[in-house]
Design a protein around this motif. Sequence first.
Motif, PDB file in Angstrom:
ATOM      1  N   VAL A  21      54.042  68.514  -7.584  1.00 45.48           N
ATOM      2  CA  VAL A  21      52.693  67.917  -8.368  1.00 45.48           C
ATOM      3  C   VAL A  21      52.747  66.411  -7.898  1.00 45.48           C
ATOM      4  O   VAL A  21      53.483  65.747  -8.187  1.00 45.48           O
ATOM      5  N   VAL A  22      51.688  66.201  -7.577  1.00 43.71           N
ATOM      6  CA  VAL A  22      51.245  64.774  -7.602  1.00 43.71           C
ATOM      7  C   VAL A  22      50.249  64.319  -8.729  1.00 43.71           C
ATOM      8  O   VAL A  22      49.204  65.055  -8.791  1.00 43.71           O
ATOM      9  N   VAL A  23      50.716  63.440  -9.537  1.00 49.55           N
ATOM     10  CA  VAL A  23      49.750  63.278 -10.838  1.00 49.55           C
ATOM     11  C   VAL A  23      49.358  61.659 -10.503  1.00 49.55           C
ATOM     12  O   VAL A  23      50.020  60.808 -10.161  1.00 49.55           O
ATOM     13  N   VAL A  24      47.929  61.598 -10.519  1.00 47.09           N
ATOM     14  CA  VAL A  24      47.273  60.338 -10.265  1.00 47.09           C
ATOM     15  C   VAL A  24      46.986  59.732 -11.587  1.00 47.09           C
ATOM     16  O   VAL A  24      45.992  60.180 -12.362  1.00 47.09           O
ATOM     17  N   GLY A  25      47.643  58.698 -11.898  1.00 48.37           N
ATOM     18  CA  GLY A  25      47.311  58.091 -13.312  1.00 48.37           C
ATOM     19  C   GLY A  25      48.569  58.266 -14.337  1.00 48.37           C
ATOM     20  O   GLY A  25      49.164  59.298 -14.719  1.00 48.37           O
ATOM     21  N   ALA A  26      49.208  57.035 -15.019  1.00 49.21           N
ATOM     22  CA  ALA A  26      50.183  57.056 -15.889  1.00 49.21           C
ATOM     23  C   ALA A  26      49.810  56.834 -17.177  1.00 49.21           C
ATOM     24  O   ALA A  26      50.637  55.916 -17.853  1.00 49.21           O
ATOM     25  N   ASN A 342      41.168  58.657 -15.841  1.00 47.08           N
ATOM     26  CA  ASN A 342      40.433  58.630 -16.948  1.00 47.08           C
ATOM     27  C   ASN A 342      38.997  59.319 -16.545  1.00 47.08           C
ATOM     28  O   ASN A 342      38.782  59.463 -15.623  1.00 47.08           O
ATOM     29  N   ALA A 343      38.221  59.550 -17.337  1.00 45.11           N
ATOM     30  CA  ALA A 343      37.167  60.336 -17.114  1.00 45.11           C
ATOM     31  C   ALA A 343      36.186  59.653 -16.258  1.00 45.11           C
ATOM     32  O   ALA A 343      35.648  60.120 -15.439  1.00 45.11           O
ATOM     33  N   ILE A 344      36.167  58.196 -16.178  1.00 47.26           N
ATOM     34  CA  ILE A 344      35.027  57.423 -15.285  1.00 47.26           C
ATOM     35  C   ILE A 344      36.065  57.516 -13.882  1.00 47.26           C
ATOM     36  O   ILE A 344      35.333  57.907 -12.713  1.00 47.26           O
ATOM     37  N   GLU A 345      37.186  57.166 -13.713  1.00 48.87           N
ATOM     38  CA  GLU A 345      37.739  57.009 -12.524  1.00 48.87           C
ATOM     39  C   GLU A 345      38.175  58.432 -12.061  1.00 48.87           C
ATOM     40  O   GLU A 345      38.109  58.503 -10.671  1.00 48.87           O
ATOM     41  N   ASN A 346      38.289  59.302 -12.815  1.00 46.94           N
ATOM     42  CA  ASN A 346      38.585  60.880 -12.148  1.00 46.94           C
ATOM     43  C   ASN A 346      37.273  61.147 -11.361  1.00 46.94           C
ATOM     44  O   ASN A 346      37.293  61.494 -10.422  1.00 46.94           O
ATOM     45  N   ALA A 347      35.912  60.842 -11.964  1.00 47.84           N
ATOM     46  CA  ALA A 347      34.571  61.084 -11.625  1.00 47.84           C
ATOM     47  C   ALA A 347      34.358  60.376 -10.378  1.00 47.84           C
ATOM     48  O   ALA A 347      33.957  60.891  -9.350  1.00 47.84           O
ATOM     49  N   ARG A 348      34.786  59.082 -10.277  1.00 46.76           N
ATOM     50  CA  ARG A 348      34.657  58.276  -9.211  1.00 46.76           C
ATOM     51  C   ARG A 348      35.426  58.819  -7.980  1.00 46.76           C
ATOM     52  O   ARG A 348      34.632  58.823  -6.869  1.00 46.76           O
ATOM     53  N   ARG A 485      32.243  50.748  -6.776  1.00 51.61           N
ATOM     54  CA  ARG A 485      32.382  50.854  -8.477  1.00 51.61           C
ATOM     55  C   ARG A 485      31.568  52.024  -8.946  1.00 51.61           C
ATOM     56  O   ARG A 485      30.773  52.321  -8.494  1.00 51.61           O
ATOM     57  N   PRO A 486      31.717  52.114 -10.344  1.00 44.98           N
ATOM     58  CA  PRO A 486      31.039  53.072 -11.131  1.00 44.98           C
ATOM     59  C   PRO A 486      29.911  52.731 -11.280  1.00 44.98           C
ATOM     60  O   PRO A 486      29.618  51.780 -11.911  1.00 44.98           O
ATOM     61  N   GLU A 487      28.778  53.460 -10.831  1.00 49.66           N
ATOM     62  CA  GLU A 487      27.225  53.277 -11.251  1.00 49.66           C
ATOM     63  C   GLU A 487      26.969  54.132 -12.660  1.00 49.66           C
ATOM     64  O   GLU A 487      27.047  55.287 -12.584  1.00 49.66           O
ATOM     65  N   ILE A 488      26.662  53.483 -13.718  1.00 47.30           N
ATOM     66  CA  ILE A 488      26.665  54.422 -15.159  1.00 47.30           C
ATOM     67  C   ILE A 488      25.244  54.520 -15.256  1.00 47.30           C
ATOM     68  O   ILE A 488      24.363  53.408 -15.392  1.00 47.30           O
ATOM     69  N   HIS A 489      24.564  55.722 -15.646  1.00 48.25           N
ATOM     70  CA  HIS A 489      23.185  56.002 -16.175  1.00 48.25           C
ATOM     71  C   HIS A 489      23.422  56.497 -17.404  1.00 48.25           C
ATOM     72  O   HIS A 489      24.254  57.666 -17.679  1.00 48.25           O
TER      73      HIS A 489
END
Length: 627
Positions: A21-26, A342-348, A485-489
């Motif tokens: 398993v590769v886990v992205v994020g600690a 996290n929710a934003i970085e996963n989506a990005r 970068r994340p663009e937020i609407h």
Amino acid sequence: MTTATDCLISPTEAASRSYDVVVVGAGIAGSIAARKLAEAGRRVLVVEAGAADNLTLPGFQRYVQRFYGATDKHPNAPFPSNPNAPSPTDFNDYFIEAGPMPLGGSYSRVLGGTTLHWEGKTPRMLREDLELRSRYGVGLDWPISYDELIPYYERAEYEIGVSGDADEQRTLGVEFSEGYVLPMLPMPPSFLDETLRPAVESLEATIAGTTRRLRLTTYPQGRNGIVNPNYRYLGGKAGYTPTGVVHDSPLDFGLRCQGNANCVPLCPVQAKYDARKTLAKALSTGRVDLLDRAVASNLVLNPETGRIEAVELRRYQSPHEADPDGGTPFAVRGTVVALAANAIENARLLLSSQLPNSSGLIGCNVMDHPFLLAWALMPEITGAMRGPLVTSGIGEFRQGGFRAEQAAFVADIHNDGWGWATGAISKEVDELVVQQGLHGVALREALGRRISSQVLLAFMCEIPPLRENRVALAHDHRDALGNPRPEIHYRIPDYSLRSMVASRQLARRIFAAAGADDHTHYPEGDPAYVSLRGADGQLLPQFVADASPDDEGLFYRGGNHFSGTHIMGASPADSVCNSHLQCWDHPNLYLLGSGSMPTIGTSNTSLTIAALSFRAADHILANHSGT
């Protein structure tokens, strides 16, 4: 014994190995998954965008000292400003805010994630939070029942080490197994709580036809207190051993909360849980490798199988300055990939990878808890700046039929003065020096009286999932490694704004009952100001029932509980992943964290993130064989 720092590896080593398993994020999700999988014998690589400079006690103390020396003591003040893995802080320029309202808020891209600056509250969700659509015609339902979630909550409460009163929570509609108690006894109410209690409990309030008598109840907290002698973990051995500070070796045990009122961002004695505690235990198994300063930029898809074959990353040299070469590119491989940024970085990352998206919902349904703040001066010194940040609150409007018309909410009583609302203490000094001309002993005495008499009420409102609230990619705005970068609407619907307006009226009543001098004001120039009036100057019709005639507008603050960008559901047509957080389109990809939550209710999200991470780890073990 394997120490935490022994497990740090280089990009070359990571790229040459094959992992289960590769886990992205600690953060909390990734650390729980890594520990659970490693203890079951799996080989795990944890990839972290931040630097692993806080796995020793001296490293953590450098964060504490940086915070002490910061002029602007915001949640990310302890950490270096990292252009290679930037983090949002309120209304800074990491999020590209496309409107019509700003999302704001913050998270930390450091080892341990946002648990390095979370407040520490750990309430469970309610059954009706998971059934919002079927009960009230609002939002979405979860594809998992509350009964299925309860045993995972128990595992999460053990891992975090929750202090609290389960019986008191039961009176607020929270469900537990029969006879269940939390690992540690509740944090005692603060002196400020007890001073406000008579005023709060003298009041009734009505929201959309639902009337409740108010009362103060304590919050479950992820911080060390007094061990509950009646606690039994999963029906087994009695008692609980609190986890202490993270150090090289061995792990120290349980410093109690010392009441520093500095829980956001850092508990200086590490009595508050953070994910480094779980990660250190995962690393101690000897089956987890840790790769820091590595930012994921792409997921490599095998189009024939639909599986993720590799994670492409860039490794930067220093967290203090932009990498001159844009980072060193390389790739790592695992049988399973678990995104836990996290929710934003996963989506990005999902959007950057241009993966198939059957539902079209990747990045959609962004949620957070908008906070309506109100503040006042008590008629006497009430002990602000002592105790944990929040010890008690008002939870009578977490549930009820009114949710068909407007949002549920809770109210926190803050023990840390007006800082979140006004930027105190610097503004207090300015007022006393410039406007009142005080200096020397008179200034010190006046400042002490004023700060110690402050009270802040923070009303945390739910927001329903809205498809148009979404994360996109700002291709014209990139970080130092070239990632967009994340663009937020984002907008807060009237469903939630009505409860925020009603909360302002409730705050007025509480302050009046307590004899407090209400200092609340919402300047129009605030980035998150919302006008309650139309072009004709009249209150907008949707707010008339809840507003005071002289209300002009309000501002809100983000709760940092970003959720909903890859929601779970019953089918690939209406969701991104299933109830085990397994991506519908890619069977070896798991999407951990609050991005998979279809609703957020009125609970801080960390406990539920932890519970769902245990559930996802169980599914990985049952459905994907190890090497």
